[in-house]
Scaffold this motif. Structure first.
Motif, mmCIF file in Angstrom:
data_model
loop_
_atom_site.group_PDB
_atom_site.id
_atom_site.type_symbol
_atom_site.label_atom_id
_atom_site.label_comp_id
_atom_site.label_asym_id
_atom_site.label_seq_id
_atom_site.Cartn_x
_atom_site.Cartn_y
_atom_site.Cartn_z
ATOM 1 N N GLY A 52 32.012 9.916 53.296
ATOM 2 C CA GLY A 52 30.789 9.206 53.669
ATOM 3 C C GLY A 52 29.833 10.109 54.410
ATOM 4 O O GLY A 52 29.215 9.721 55.398
ATOM 5 N N GLY A 53 29.679 11.340 53.905
ATOM 6 C CA GLY A 53 28.886 12.352 54.590
ATOM 7 C C GLY A 53 27.389 12.153 54.483
ATOM 8 O O GLY A 53 26.893 11.173 53.912
ATOM 9 N N SER A 54 26.674 13.119 54.993
ATOM 10 C CA SER A 54 25.228 13.024 55.168
ATOM 11 C C SER A 54 24.461 12.981 53.848
ATOM 12 O O SER A 54 24.730 13.761 52.931
ATOM 13 C CB SER A 54 24.747 14.228 55.984
ATOM 14 O OG SER A 54 23.340 14.328 55.958
ATOM 15 N N THR A 55 23.464 12.104 53.803
ATOM 16 C CA THR A 55 22.576 12.032 52.639
ATOM 17 C C THR A 55 21.802 13.329 52.428
ATOM 18 O O THR A 55 21.361 13.620 51.320
ATOM 19 C CB THR A 55 21.560 10.891 52.814
ATOM 20 O OG1 THR A 55 20.871 11.057 54.060
ATOM 21 C CG2 THR A 55 22.254 9.546 52.800
ATOM 22 N N ASN A 56 21.627 14.106 53.498
ATOM 23 C CA ASN A 56 20.880 15.357 53.358
ATOM 24 C C ASN A 56 21.508 16.286 52.320
ATOM 25 O O ASN A 56 20.835 17.136 51.749
ATOM 26 C CB ASN A 56 20.790 16.081 54.707
ATOM 27 C CG ASN A 56 19.746 15.473 55.624
ATOM 28 O OD1 ASN A 56 18.697 15.038 55.178
ATOM 29 N ND2 ASN A 56 20.048 15.425 56.907
ATOM 30 N N ILE B 58 18.150 7.808 46.936
ATOM 31 C CA ILE B 58 19.519 7.867 47.437
ATOM 32 C C ILE B 58 19.719 6.729 48.437
ATOM 33 O O ILE B 58 18.847 6.448 49.268
ATOM 34 C CB ILE B 58 19.782 9.207 48.154
ATOM 35 C CG1 ILE B 58 19.690 10.376 47.157
ATOM 36 C CG2 ILE B 58 21.119 9.200 48.875
ATOM 37 C CD1 ILE B 58 20.864 10.504 46.222
ATOM 38 N N VAL B 59 20.867 6.086 48.368
ATOM 39 C CA VAL B 59 21.254 5.079 49.356
ATOM 40 C C VAL B 59 22.629 5.453 49.898
ATOM 41 O O VAL B 59 23.561 5.688 49.124
ATOM 42 C CB VAL B 59 21.312 3.661 48.753
ATOM 43 C CG1 VAL B 59 21.814 2.663 49.784
ATOM 44 C CG2 VAL B 59 19.951 3.237 48.231
ATOM 45 N N ALA C 50 16.712 3.150 51.141
ATOM 46 C CA ALA C 50 16.512 3.892 49.889
ATOM 47 C C ALA C 50 15.568 5.034 50.214
ATOM 48 O O ALA C 50 14.375 4.818 50.471
ATOM 49 C CB ALA C 50 15.933 2.989 48.808
ATOM 50 N N ILE C 51 16.084 6.227 50.228
ATOM 51 C CA ILE C 51 15.358 7.369 50.773
ATOM 52 C C ILE C 51 15.176 8.458 49.726
ATOM 53 O O ILE C 51 15.752 8.411 48.643
ATOM 54 C CB ILE C 51 16.083 7.937 52.011
ATOM 55 C CG1 ILE C 51 17.472 8.447 51.623
ATOM 56 C CG2 ILE C 51 16.170 6.888 53.104
ATOM 57 C CD1 ILE C 51 18.214 9.155 52.747
ATOM 58 N N GLN C 52 14.361 9.463 50.090
ATOM 59 C CA GLN C 52 14.133 10.628 49.228
ATOM 60 C C GLN C 52 13.606 10.210 47.858
ATOM 61 O O GLN C 52 13.931 10.819 46.827
ATOM 62 C CB GLN C 52 15.413 11.462 49.098
ATOM 63 C CG GLN C 52 15.917 11.983 50.429
ATOM 64 C CD GLN C 52 17.335 12.542 50.415
ATOM 65 O OE1 GLN C 52 17.941 12.694 51.464
ATOM 66 N NE2 GLN C 52 17.854 12.831 49.251
ATOM 67 N N VAL C 53 12.779 9.158 47.840
ATOM 68 C CA VAL C 53 12.260 8.642 46.567
ATOM 69 C C VAL C 53 11.551 9.764 45.808
ATOM 70 O O VAL C 53 10.728 10.496 46.353
ATOM 71 C CB VAL C 53 11.291 7.468 46.806
ATOM 72 C CG1 VAL C 53 10.598 7.079 45.507
ATOM 73 C CG2 VAL C 53 12.036 6.276 47.379
ATOM 74 N N SER C 54 11.888 9.876 44.568
ATOM 75 C CA SER C 54 11.304 10.899 43.702
ATOM 76 C C SER C 54 10.825 10.233 42.422
ATOM 77 O O SER C 54 11.574 9.459 41.814
ATOM 78 C CB SER C 54 12.369 11.960 43.392
ATOM 79 O OG SER C 54 11.838 13.045 42.686
ATOM 80 N N PRO C 55 9.564 10.471 41.990
ATOM 81 C CA PRO C 55 8.595 11.398 42.561
ATOM 82 C C PRO C 55 7.964 10.852 43.851
ATOM 83 O O PRO C 55 7.853 9.640 44.040
ATOM 84 C CB PRO C 55 7.541 11.531 41.467
ATOM 85 C CG PRO C 55 7.631 10.257 40.696
ATOM 86 C CD PRO C 55 9.074 9.859 40.740
ATOM 87 N N GLU C 56 7.575 11.772 44.712
ATOM 88 C CA GLU C 56 6.984 11.393 45.986
ATOM 89 C C GLU C 56 5.546 10.905 45.787
ATOM 90 O O GLU C 56 4.906 11.146 44.756
ATOM 91 C CB GLU C 56 7.024 12.544 46.973
ATOM 92 C CG GLU C 56 6.199 13.768 46.592
ATOM 93 C CD GLU C 56 6.152 14.805 47.714
ATOM 94 O OE1 GLU C 56 5.538 14.514 48.754
ATOM 95 O OE2 GLU C 56 6.714 15.904 47.534
#
Length: 600
Positions: free
Chosen positions: A298-302, A431-432, A522-528
């Motif tokens: 369950g590591g970092s989304t980064n 990413i979630v 819900a992060i890092q949405v692509s395309p920005e």
């Protein structure tokens, strides 16, 4: 071997065939018949050893003597890197004992997201990764070295060091951790105090006291954020001594592990008994093992950014579909804050990474046939270090969890699927992280509230305008817009609203900290948004649906959202001050989140 693991690995290998072959050819050309400095002119070599003592000059002049280049992220402001102050002297002494030599090749910047969180400096945080890669390359470009020891711990530092080291794929490389600080104030108490402060029930003095009791001594922060996920990845990729990631600073075991890594990296040089350059350790299978470790813990989304960029540095083409497919079969086996109440010291005591690797290898969920710092085979990492009679020894890793609330076996995990999910729809791909989110919060359907900064959100919260179900939408936070800052400052406020019974979530083309917690995000949405992505076309009141179970991300608007224009706020304020004006070339060059958000 699990068939999904095999299928994803083969897909990555096929997709990467051309770029990987080019990388390996480039690495082969860089290799020489003897130590790198053997090709230097007398003038070159004289400059490279002018400051050395005579005994070291004699060793360097005899070009068959292995030379280790030390690349360090040491500074004495940041707790995670402060312990590195004494490492170079220790490494040099250990190298001499092995008939080798070590030189401090260069330092790299190490910024702390904990210090810059919610501040202007966060806008260059992600870019610091690529700057660290460039700085690593500068340090190694003198071509004086046969091996490299990378000293780094935190968020962007380890990925940047690895990306830079992979440009010197013909060299032997190992990573040297510094370890976590001992446990302080519990994570549950810290999180509670943050929410109490957000609610206005306690003052800044109480908040500072709680934070200082949590972050209180040399060493890495003890929660399982990006820094400690980095340490896990280095072990799963075979680049760091087994069981060493979470050994506390200032202990005899920590010192003996640092001495031992010198001996081990020398064995990987051309003069050693097990010549293995880093290009032959970081391959497609090692990258897949890293993803499995990320999902199982369950590591970092980064690392949905960093692993893509790292892989590319080794000629390996990775995408989010690879993460998503592996997540369907990799069980979530660890509960460490923010996914649980334990910290990494508790995790380590319960069995740690050695237990996890043993379980996953037995279940066919990791590639065993890989090269590592200790030789061929990941089973070398199913052991843990200890001091016995003042000597470093190794014993088999735990085969039973010592605390099932923290660590569980493959056949009885916390969740049958991994800690990360991909959601996709007319907003884009995102990413979630679900490992810290209760299942009742995996899905939301609520109206959008659009904010163009964290401060705008906080102002609205303080005015009492957010007492409702909503999805906080923060566009124009992507890598090209403002460097893709983490938006962790929002976490306690959203958490407070969720505690009060409101259904809330976050949707953004920015990042969240590796410590992102119980809020659906819900992060890092692509395309920005800056590139015309539909997240930038959302307006207040649009119905947002995020479903981490089904993998969907949709906006239901009165008219097709794609036909709307994209309102673009003035971004100039985030492009200058705190050095941000110096990174304009990075903003112009940076790739998408899914491609690793890299300038390379």
């Amino acid at each position: 071997m699990n068939p999904v693991l095999t299928r994803v690995s083969e897909r990555i290998k096929k997709r990467s065939a051309k770029s990987r072959a080019s990388y390996l050819a480039r690495t082969h050309r860089a290799a020489t018949k003897g130590p790198s400095r053997g090709g230097l002119s007398c003038s070159n070599l004289a400059h490279g050893m002018a400051a050395c003592a005579q005994t070291d000059k004699d060793l360097l002049s005899a070009t068959s003597t292995p030379n280790i280049g030390i690349i360090s992220a040491y500074n004495d402001m940041l707790s995670a890197h402060q312990p590195y102050e004494d490492y170079p002297a220790l490494i040099k002494k250990a190298a001499r004992a092995e008939g080798a030599i070590a030189q401090f090749a260069g330092g790299v910047p190490a910024m702390c997201d904990g210090v810059t969180q919610g501040r202007e400096g966060m806008d260059i945080s992600l870019f610091s990764r690529d700057l660290i890669a460039l700085s690593t390359a500068v340090g190694l470009s003198h071509n004086m070295f046969d091996a490299v020891l990378c000293l780094g711990v935190c968020d962007k530092i380890v990925p940047g060091l690895l990306m830079g080291a992979l440009s010197f794929g013909h060299l032997a490389v190992a990573f040297v951790p510094a370890g976590p600080m001992v446990s302080g104030l519990s994570n549950k108490e810290k999180a509670h105090t943050r929410e109490e402060y957000a609610a206005g029930r306690v003052g800044r003095d109480v908040l500072l006291a709680a934070e200082s009791a949590s972050y209180h001594s040399p060493g890495t922060c003890t929660f399982y954020g990006t820094a400690n996920t980095n340490q896990m990845l280095m072990e799963f990729m075979g680049l760091q001594l087994p069981g060493g990631s979470f050994v506390n600073p200032g202990t005899e075991l920590r010192e003996q592990l640092t001495i031992e890594v010198v001996r081990r990296v020398l064995e990987l040089t051309k003069a050693g008994k097990n010549h293995t350059p880093i290009a032959h350790i970081v391959d497609e299978k090692a990258i897949v093992n890293a993803i499995v470790g990320l999902l199982a813990t369950g590591g970092s989304t980064n690392h949905s950014l960093h692993l893509v960029a790292i892989a590319k540095s080794a000629g390996i083409m990775l995408d989010w579909d690879d993460f998503a497919e592996l997540s369907t079969v990799v069980p979530l086996m660890a509960h460490v804050y923010p996914n649980g109440l334990a910290d990494v010291n508790h995790f380590h005591a319960a069995g740690g990474l050695g237990y996890l690797m043993t379980q996953l290898l037995d279940a066919g969920m990791l590639h065993q046939d890989v090269n590592t710092l200790l030789g061929h085979g990941l089973d070398h990492f199913c052991q843990e270090p200890l001091i016995h009679n003042n000597t470093l020894k190794w014993r088999p890793a735990q085969r039973e969890s010592l605390d099932p609330d923290i660590l569980r076996p493959v056949d009885n995990p916390f969740d049958r699927e991994g800690g990360l999910r991909i959601v996709d729809g007319n907003v884009g791909r995102a990413i979630v992280k679900v490992s810290a989110v209760s299942r009742e919060h995996y899905r939301i359907s609520a109206p959008a509230r659009v904010f163009y900064s964290q401060q705008a959100f906080l102002d609205s919260f303080n005015r009492g305008e957010l007492k409702q179900d909503f999805v906080a939408v923060l566009p124009c936070q992507g890598p090209g817009a403002n460097g893709m800052p983490e938006l962790h400052k929002l976490t306690p406020y959203l958490g407070l609203l969720q505690n009060e019974g409101y259904k809330v979530a976050l949707l953004t083309d920015g990042r969240m900290s590796g410590a992102s917690g119980k809020i659906l995000a819900a992060i890092q949405v692509s395309p920005e948004a800056l590139l015309g992505g539909n997240i930038g076309k959302i307006i207040d009141g649009d119905l947002i649906e995020i479903d981490a179970e089904q993998g969907s991300l949709e906006v239901n608007a009165e008219h097709d959202i794609a036909t709307r224009s994209t309102p673009m706020p003035d971004l100039e304020a985030s492009h200058s001050g705190m050095g941000r004006e110096l990174f304009s070339a990075f903003r112009a060059q940076v790739g998408s989140a899914e491609s690793g958000a890299s300038i390379f």
